[in-house]
Design a protein around this motif. Structure first.
Motif, PDB file in Angstrom:
ATOM      1  N   LYS A 105     -16.155 -37.271  -6.337  1.00 39.85           N
ATOM      2  CA  LYS A 105     -14.952 -38.075  -6.508  1.00 39.85           C
ATOM      3  C   LYS A 105     -13.650 -37.296  -6.292  1.00 39.85           C
ATOM      4  O   LYS A 105     -12.572 -37.874  -6.384  1.00 39.85           O
ATOM      5  CB  LYS A 105     -14.947 -38.688  -7.916  1.00 39.85           C
ATOM      6  CG  LYS A 105     -16.110 -39.631  -8.198  1.00 39.85           C
ATOM      7  CD  LYS A 105     -16.123 -40.817  -7.246  1.00 39.85           C
ATOM      8  CE  LYS A 105     -17.224 -41.802  -7.588  1.00 39.85           C
ATOM      9  NZ  LYS A 105     -17.240 -42.955  -6.647  1.00 39.85           N
ATOM     10  N   LEU A 106     -13.753 -36.004  -6.000  1.00 40.17           N
ATOM     11  CA  LEU A 106     -12.543 -35.242  -5.708  1.00 40.17           C
ATOM     12  C   LEU A 106     -12.208 -35.344  -4.217  1.00 40.17           C
ATOM     13  O   LEU A 106     -13.058 -35.662  -3.394  1.00 40.17           O
ATOM     14  CB  LEU A 106     -12.730 -33.782  -6.113  1.00 40.17           C
ATOM     15  CG  LEU A 106     -12.934 -33.495  -7.603  1.00 40.17           C
ATOM     16  CD1 LEU A 106     -12.894 -31.998  -7.864  1.00 40.17           C
ATOM     17  CD2 LEU A 106     -11.909 -34.210  -8.467  1.00 40.17           C
ATOM     18  N   PRO A 107     -10.957 -35.066  -3.850  1.00 36.91           N
ATOM     19  CA  PRO A 107     -10.571 -35.150  -2.436  1.00 36.91           C
ATOM     20  C   PRO A 107     -11.424 -34.238  -1.554  1.00 36.91           C
ATOM     21  O   PRO A 107     -11.877 -33.174  -2.005  1.00 36.91           O
ATOM     22  CB  PRO A 107      -9.106 -34.693  -2.445  1.00 36.91           C
ATOM     23  CG  PRO A 107      -8.623 -34.982  -3.828  1.00 36.91           C
ATOM     24  CD  PRO A 107      -9.801 -34.748  -4.721  1.00 36.91           C
ATOM     25  N   PRO A 108     -11.674 -34.622  -0.300  1.00 45.01           N
ATOM     26  CA  PRO A 108     -12.470 -33.792   0.614  1.00 45.01           C
ATOM     27  C   PRO A 108     -11.897 -32.377   0.717  1.00 45.01           C
ATOM     28  O   PRO A 108     -10.683 -32.181   0.765  1.00 45.01           O
ATOM     29  CB  PRO A 108     -12.346 -34.537   1.946  1.00 45.01           C
ATOM     30  CG  PRO A 108     -12.066 -35.951   1.568  1.00 45.01           C
ATOM     31  CD  PRO A 108     -11.237 -35.886   0.320  1.00 45.01           C
ATOM     32  N   THR A 118     -12.051 -30.097  -1.555  1.00 44.68           N
ATOM     33  CA  THR A 118     -11.717 -29.525  -2.851  1.00 44.68           C
ATOM     34  C   THR A 118     -12.857 -28.676  -3.397  1.00 44.68           C
ATOM     35  O   THR A 118     -12.633 -27.636  -4.029  1.00 44.68           O
ATOM     36  CB  THR A 118     -11.383 -30.641  -3.865  1.00 44.68           C
ATOM     37  OG1 THR A 118     -10.322 -31.441  -3.350  1.00 44.68           O
ATOM     38  CG2 THR A 118     -10.976 -30.059  -5.202  1.00 44.68           C
TER      39      THR A 118
END
Length: 329
Positions: free
Chosen positions: A50-53, A55
């Protein structure tokens, strides 16, 4: 060494025990033998992708952002071999392999000495969920909190709920309130010495009005979100501040904009990137001293063996534990 890793984003079942070599230290790094690691809702967010690509480090990933251990190789630190340390800050379990392993390669700036008067479990419970650290920084750096003010930290079983109440009381709050979704958990909260609103018996707004004589609270430390955010916003006193910290109850809420306008209220977001490593270390050192003096007491719900990390994470996220969930190594 033993470790827990995952090789793709997914549910709890992507977590699996592995046997891998000890970390190869980069220049200046210290090698720490972990003894107790903490679980964190963030571990779940990271593992689910669920974190930005970009990261998260390339697979495989060893989770775990916090914990306690013993320095085995000091590297570029001024710590002696055998020193007990707490992981303080850093992006372990995200950008770097984390604490769910027998050993971790750590930047010395992220290692904070732990005195003999604080045990490994107590120090790990302090760091797990980062509730006390979050509450202290949010109140002192973001909310302009003053002694005598009132604080609401919803979620009596969670890290921010428990850490928020105890930290606010230490800083001089005249009233520090939390919430419980069931009467059984409300009773646990009262037994732990918390002022709690039992949401199974009254609404948040009614409870706040009753406890504050209709004034409302000066600060909300919101680690729950979902419907609570809108309700808590409406329970603020005039000029009050709501600090959004987490979203264990959901990422969406509804607000009445007049609660912002008529109360001249403020909404602020919290993230650790807002603070320097020095601020984080200084605050964690203060909190360890408060644990040592028994001014705060981080609660532990359950300690799982490392091999049961997937079940520990499930327990944290799905079972609503009253206290921190730890891993023993």
């Amino acid at each position: 060494m033993r470790a827990i890793q995952y090789e793709q984003f997914g549910d709890y079942d992507v977590l699996h025990p592995v046997d891998i070599p000890k970390p190869v230290l980069q220049s200046g790094q210290a090698l720490v033998r972990m003894t107790v690691a903490g679980t964190h809702p963030l571990d779940n967010t990271v593992r689910r992708g669920k974190l930005p690509p970009g990261t998260v480090k390339p697979f495989p990933v060893t989770p775990g952002s916090v914990g306690v251990g013993t320095v085995e190789e000091p590297g570029g630190s001024d710590l002696a071999a055998g020193s007990r340390v707490m992981i303080s800050g850093g992006r372990y379990g995200i950008a770097f392999d984390g604490t769910w392993a027998d050993y971790i390669a750590a930047d010395p700036s992220n290692l904070l000495p732990v005195g003999d008067e604080v045990g490994d479990t107590a120090a790990a419970a302090l760091s797990a969920g980062a509730g006390y650290l979050t509450a202290y920084l949010a109140l002192t750096e973001l909310a302009n909190f003053q002694p005598g003010q009132t604080v609401l930290a919803p979620g009596s079983g969670g890290a921010v709920g428990q850490g928020g109440v105890e930290t606010a009381r230490h800083l001089g709050a005249s009233l520090a309130i939390t919430t419980a979704t069931t009467t059984a958990k409300a009773e646990l909260s009262r037994a732990a010495g918390y002022e709690v609103i039992d949401l199974a018996r009254e609404s948040l707004r009614d409870g706040i009005a009753r406890l504050t004589g209709g004034k409302g609270v000066d600060v909300v430390l919101d680690g729950v979100a979902g419907p609570i955010t809108g309700q808590a916003l409406g329970a603020l006193a005039r000029g009050g501040t709501l600090i959004s910290i987490g979203y264990s109850a959901g990422m969406q809420t509804e607000i009445n904009v007049t609660d912002l306008i008529w109360n001249a209220a403020q909404l602020r977001g919290f993230q650790f990137a807002m603070f320097t490593q020095e601020q984080i270390n200084t605050t964690n050192a203060r909190l360890l001293a408060l644990v040592a003096s028994k001014d705060i007491t981080p609660l532990v719900d359950r300690v799982f063996p490392l091999e049961q990390a997937a079940e520990a994470q499930r327990h944290l996220i799905e079972n609503g534990p009253f206290g921190r969930v730890l891993l023993s190594l």
